[in-house]
Scaffold this active site. Structure first.
Site, PDB file in Angstrom:
ATOM      1  N   HIS A  35      -0.274  62.474   5.971  1.00 47.51           N
ATOM      2  CA  HIS A  35       0.902  61.621   6.175  1.00 47.51           C
ATOM      3  C   HIS A  35       2.097  62.535   6.440  1.00 47.51           C
ATOM      4  CE1 HIS A  35       3.351  58.060   5.962  1.00 47.51           C
ATOM      5  NE2 HIS A  35       4.156  58.646   5.099  1.00 47.51           N
ATOM      6  N   ASP A 150       2.828  53.239   4.746  1.00 47.27           N
ATOM      7  CA  ASP A 150       3.988  53.626   3.939  1.00 47.27           C
ATOM      8  C   ASP A 150       5.248  52.792   4.126  1.00 47.27           C
ATOM      9  OD1 ASP A 150       4.915  55.241   1.874  1.00 47.27           O
ATOM     10  OD2 ASP A 150       5.778  56.731   3.220  1.00 47.27           O
ATOM     11  N   HIS A 419      10.036  55.062   8.899  1.00 48.39           N
ATOM     12  CA  HIS A 419      10.233  54.257   7.686  1.00 48.39           C
ATOM     13  C   HIS A 419      11.058  54.981   6.620  1.00 48.39           C
ATOM     14  CE1 HIS A 419       6.351  56.422   7.186  1.00 48.39           C
ATOM     15  NE2 HIS A 419       6.782  56.617   5.959  1.00 48.39           N
TER      16      HIS A 419
END
Length: 1009
Positions: A35, A150, A419
């Site tokens: 990630h 996420d 995000h």
């Protein structure tokens, strides 16, 4: 961002549920991933240097060593930076082979993993289109699965967009903790999501919700103090260690540890298996910033997985490296029947009863505003450049230079949708990075706009410098030229505002005719003036206006009679302590739509009557503030992410001042709110502009408001509260990403009820009763709630500090000392009347006319202007919106087989941009049944709509991001209980170029002129 992962990883030692099928081993799909936040704590440059580049370099090397290994690549910004600046020829060759063989899978495929709460539809599509275009041009791949692990909550619009892009399955993770717990217990983490009430099954998508362990490998090892399954340790900033030894590297897998590792992994697999309906388990292997040393990862996991498979009968589990596509393929082949979820979303999102992630809806208000402004400027520039390319392909504006300017702004706008970007949840240096990238790219696009407007060309548009002939005569008064461009495919008559330094001005259009205008002193300065001009613009048209200035009055014959000089009326400041009985001294402000009444005893709004129905709604607007706790020892806190209201809001002012500037174009009401009655400077302000329906050519239903707040006191969260007599029972309606409206009934919770009833407002929010509706449309995202009957409050600004070590360590305390100036437009009326206008108003707010002063005020000789006709307008019906009109530049064949053949031969690997393909998107604004007329399907002829620009020769319908021919796109059909057949029969463009667009459809085309 892995706060949730940190909180829940310790749960891996909990009891586990048995396998779902006792006679079959659990089939486990181990999905290696990293990630990689495009921002958050560290800048993109810092992350590339510390770990991100090494992820792709080492993964490429390790996958090439073993055909069984897999890896999924998600966000494209880091990959593209590595590919374009660091990857060697040998590495690129390896990557192409790994992609071809299915070992490396690109999923999601956007530039970033975009936020779902505060992002706008336009920008979500943009960042996906940018990533998908690169992947298809470079590798011929088209992502078919999402990995939205996420974002802080899940929107119902996102699955619709992914379905339109050709995805077969969608994956989410962050939803309310109590809802996820219930879904786990009832094995309902997987479902078919129909995100749009109008599109229904046509754009449904299978959705997998990650379990409580989310996207990180459970790191708890009962036999070690080190984290488990992270053999490359934790990434180091700013520099990777020279000796390759990272902190917190897991114990190696060897004879002494392999059985304990296997037992821990199998126990977790079986626990997860109990939460799903099939015997397939998705086991994500990775977390934030992982696989930068892939050799350490795979050389430990390889023997561990082999050991489990060799003892699969004992363990009841098999494991295999897999891509996400391989996992979803197995689920699809199970032929199970799935429950349907309608267009409910998963917002807001809470991780605990006192941790409502609703604060980020309003965090970093300035960044949210700049991001939206950049998006609007990009849309305008795209449409202008596209017209230029169609009408003057060999013009003097260099096409490569122009496209690079657009690409830079596409990149910056895409990047901030991350995000932990537009959410305002990043560190200050990352926020600065986003702002720098946006502002620099906007400056580049301003240069492009100037070139497109000013350089000679044959666009049949008025040219500023060629349309006037000099003749001998006296020096004229100072004058200035301004170009105004309408970026929408609707004809508009509206008011623009230009700040000038002269007290008097006369305005002329490009035909030399005087234009209605109004001038008045600005609120912020004694030496500048606001010049309001009524402009009439066709769809995608620009016009030039000439402003002649003066310091003394001139004759009516010279055009001065067309400009009204407005003067302010000042009212005495009123203290809240001295408020007598309210409503005794009311002052009316009227236009053809409304009668606004202001209470002279309070200087506050008292009521608004919408005159069409002669219905009065009592209304007050003022500022309130929540005082946040910053000490974790004293209770729950508010921070970048979370809003925790430990007590009710309190009034944020002690006195109110007011001045009114009555006008003939617009009447302006300025209200100033003072913290203390004796303060010289105000703390907050509201400026309300009430338009006059000049000669009935302008809409009068829009009340434009701008606000000023800040710097705030520390640990303060300020809301604009509008209290009305509407009986809405605290039910609110807010938009999902500007695409659809969601009903938000007030919900009671054991704890934190106030904060958990906050929702994101991207473009629109409203409250209503059975007769009337109050609509707010916004120029940026905010948090919004209805905390009392008839109330709607909008959180406009936050400034916070707390002593939570995690926040302090990453500098995520939101000490935002900025002054913010957001804008809202307010519409009041009957349900039917507001339905007809608010969709369009929200778009007009977002895409206001572009105003460009092309010279400074200076003296010129008297001249006689040449009258020129503007270019033909591009106009679509009022229930349709021209969502995109651009030259993407990606160079690939529309025929997939032909494109793949070119890639195989290497012909497409260094291709020049395609400047002749135009991407066109058209969206239907209305829901099915929302309005008797405007909700109907609309048939338009694309060739006729665009005939003013050139002759349309070919039209191809494509998927949302352009990479699929819709005629060859066959998405997976998932089995559901209702057996509803998808109505996928669509009116494809034919030789007549006619297309029918149904409610809420977004249709995408390649157009060739």
């Amino acid at each position: 961002m892995t706060l949730l992962g940190v909180l829940i990883c310790c749960l891996s030692c909990c009891h586990f549920y048995g396998a779902t099928a006792k006679d079959l081993p659990i089939q486990t799909f181990v999905i290696p991933h990293s990630h990689m936040d495009v921002g958050w704590v560290y800048t993109v440059q810092e992350s590339m240097h510390a770990y991100a580049a090494n992820v792709y370099s080492t993964v490429t090397e390790e996958l090439s060593k073993d055909k069984h290994r897999r890896f999924i690549a998600v966000e494209q910004e880091f990959f593209r930076l590595w590919w374009d600046t660091l990857a060697t020829v040998s590495q690129k060759k390896q990557v192409r082979q790994l992609v071809k063989e299915g070992q490396l899978e690109f999923i999601l495929g956007g530039q970033v993993m975009h936020d779902e709460a505060v992002t706008d539809l336009n920008d979500e599509i943009l960042q996906m289109t940018e990533g998908h275009g690169f992947l298809y041009e470079t590798f011929g791949v088209r992502p078919q699965f999402s990995w939205h692990v996420d974002p802080f909550g899940a929107s119902a619009t996102t699955p619709v967009l992914f379905a339109l892009a050709g995805f077969n399955a969608h994956l989410i993770s962050r939803i309310d903790y109590d809802l996820k717990d219930a879904m786990q217990r009832n094995r309902k983490l997987q479902f078919v999501w129909r995100g749009s009430t109008s599109l229904k099954k046509k754009q449904e998508i299978f959705t997998h919700t990650m379990d409580q362990f989310s996207y990180c490998t459970p790191s708890y090892l009962p036999f070690s103090n080190s984290s488990g399954f992270y053999w490359n340790g934790v990434a180091l900033f700013p520099d990777p260690p020279k000796d390759g030894v990272y902190p917190n590297m897991s114990l190696p897998v060897n004879k002494e540890t392999i059985h304990a590792y296997a037992h821990t992994m199998v126990e977790n697999i079986k626990q997860r298996a109990g939460w799903f309906r099939t015997n397939h388990v998705l086991w994500p292997w990775g977390c934030d910033k992982q696989f930068y040393n892939s050799s350490m990862q795979f050389k430990n996991m390889d023997p561990l997985m082999n050991y489990i498979n060799q003892n699969s009968k004992e363990f009841g589990v098999t494991v295999q490296y897999a891509t996400l596509g391989e996992y979803f393929q197995a689920i699809y082949k199970s032929d199970s029947e799935w429950e349907i979820r309608g267009n409910e979303d998963f917002l807001p999102y809470s991780t605990e009863s006192h941790q409502a992630w609703t604060g980020f809806y309003a965090s970093r208000n300035v960044l949210k505003g700049v991001a939206r402004k950049a998006s609007s400027k990009l849309h305008a520039a795209e449409t202008i450049f596209t017209q230029y390319r169609i009408s003057f392909p060999d013009g003097p504006v260099a096409k490569d230079w122009a496209l690079n300017k657009l690409k830079a702004l596409r990149w910056a706008v895409s990047e901030v949708q991350h995000h932990d970007g537009i959410t305002g949840t990043e560190s200050p240096k990352v926020a600065d990075m986003y702002m720098q990238h946006l502002t620099q790219a906007m400056m580049g696009v301003d240069e492009l706009l100037a070139a497109l407007f000013l350089l000679p060309h044959k666009l049949n548009l008025p040219n500023v410098f060629n349309e006037r002939k000099e003749r001998k005569g006296a020096l004229e008064v100072p004058e200035q030229h301004v170009i105004v461009y309408n970026p929408l495919a609707w004809n508009v008559t509206t008011i623009i505002n230009i700040t000038v330094t002269f007290p008097l001005a006369t305005v002329f259009d490009d035909n030399g005719k005087p234009v209605p205008a109004q001038i008045q002193k600005t609120a912020q300065s004694n030496v500048t003036y606001d010049l309001f001009i009524v402009v009439e613009l066709g769809g995608l048209q620009h016009r030039k206006y000439l402003i002649k200035f003066s310091e003394k009055k001139c004759s009516v014959k010279g055009g001065c009679g067309w400009t009204y000089e407005a003067k302010r009326v000042l009212f005495e400041r009123r203290s809240i302590q001295g408020w007598p009985k309210l409503g005794r001294k009311l002052l009316p402000v009227l236009n053809e739509c409304y009668k606004l009444m202001f209470d002279q005893d309070t200087n506050l709004l008292h009521s608004i009557t919408y005159l069409e129905d002669k219905r009065r709604v009592k209304m007050r607007q003022d500022f309130w503030e929540y005082h946040a706790n910053g000490d974790v020892k004293s209770g729950p806190i508010s921070d970048n992410y979370m809003f925790t209201a430990n007590r009710a809001a309190v009034r944020a002012y002690s006195a109110v001042g007011m001045e009114i500037i009555p006008g003939k174009i617009v009447t302006e009401i300025r209200q100033y709110f003072y913290k203390n009655e004796s303060d010289r400077d105000y703390a907050f302000s509201i400026t309300t502009r009430v338009p006059e329906c000049y000669k009935s050519v302008m809409q009068c239903h829009r009340l434009e408001q701008t606000y000023s707040l800040g710097p705030l006191q520390m640990n303060t969260e300020v809301v604009l509260r509008t209290s009305t007599s509407l009986g809405n029972n605290r039910t609110l309606f807010t938009d999902d990403n500007g695409y659809q409206m969601m009903k938000r009934p007030y919900r009671e919770f054991v704890n934190n009820t106030l904060a958990r009833n906050y929702y994101p407002m991207v473009r629109t929010a409203y409250v209503e009763d059975e007769l009337s509706r109050l609509v707010l449309v916004s120029d940026r995202a905010h948090g919004v709630s209805s905390q009392g009957d008839g109330q709607i409050e909008v959180m406009l600004h936050r400034r916070l500090w707390n002593n939570l070590p995690w926040n302090l360590g990453y500098n995520l305390t939101l000490n935002d000392s900025s002054v913010v100036r957001p804008a809202l437009w307010m519409i009041l009326g009957s349900l039917n009347a507001t339905t007809r206008v608010y969709h369009r108003e929200a778009i007009e707010m977002q895409h206001r006319p572009v105003v460009m002063a092309i010279d400074q005020p200076k003296r010129r000789l008297k001249v006689q202007p040449i009258r020129t006709a503007p270019a033909p307008a591009v106009v679509v019906p009022p229930n349709l919106h021209l969502l995109s009109f651009s030259v993407p530049g990606w160079n690939y064949s529309s025929n997939h087989e032909a494109h793949m053949r070119r890639l195989e031969t290497g012909k497409n690997r260094h291709s020049a941009p395609d400047y002749d393909r135009v991407l066109l998107r058209i969206m239907h604004l209305y829901e099915e049944g929302e309005d008797p007329e405007l909700s109907k399907a609309v048939t338009i002829n694309i060739k006729e709509v665009l005939k003013g620009l050139g002759e349309v020769r070919a039209l191809e319908e494509r998927s949302l991001t352009g990479t699929w021919d819709v005629n060859t796109l066959q998405r997976w059909k998932w089995k559901t209980g209702d057996h509803l057949q998808a109505q996928n029969k669509r009116n494809c463009p034919n030789e007549t170029f006619s297309v029918t667009i149904s409610p809420k459809e977004i249709r995408t085309f390649f157009v060739h002129f």
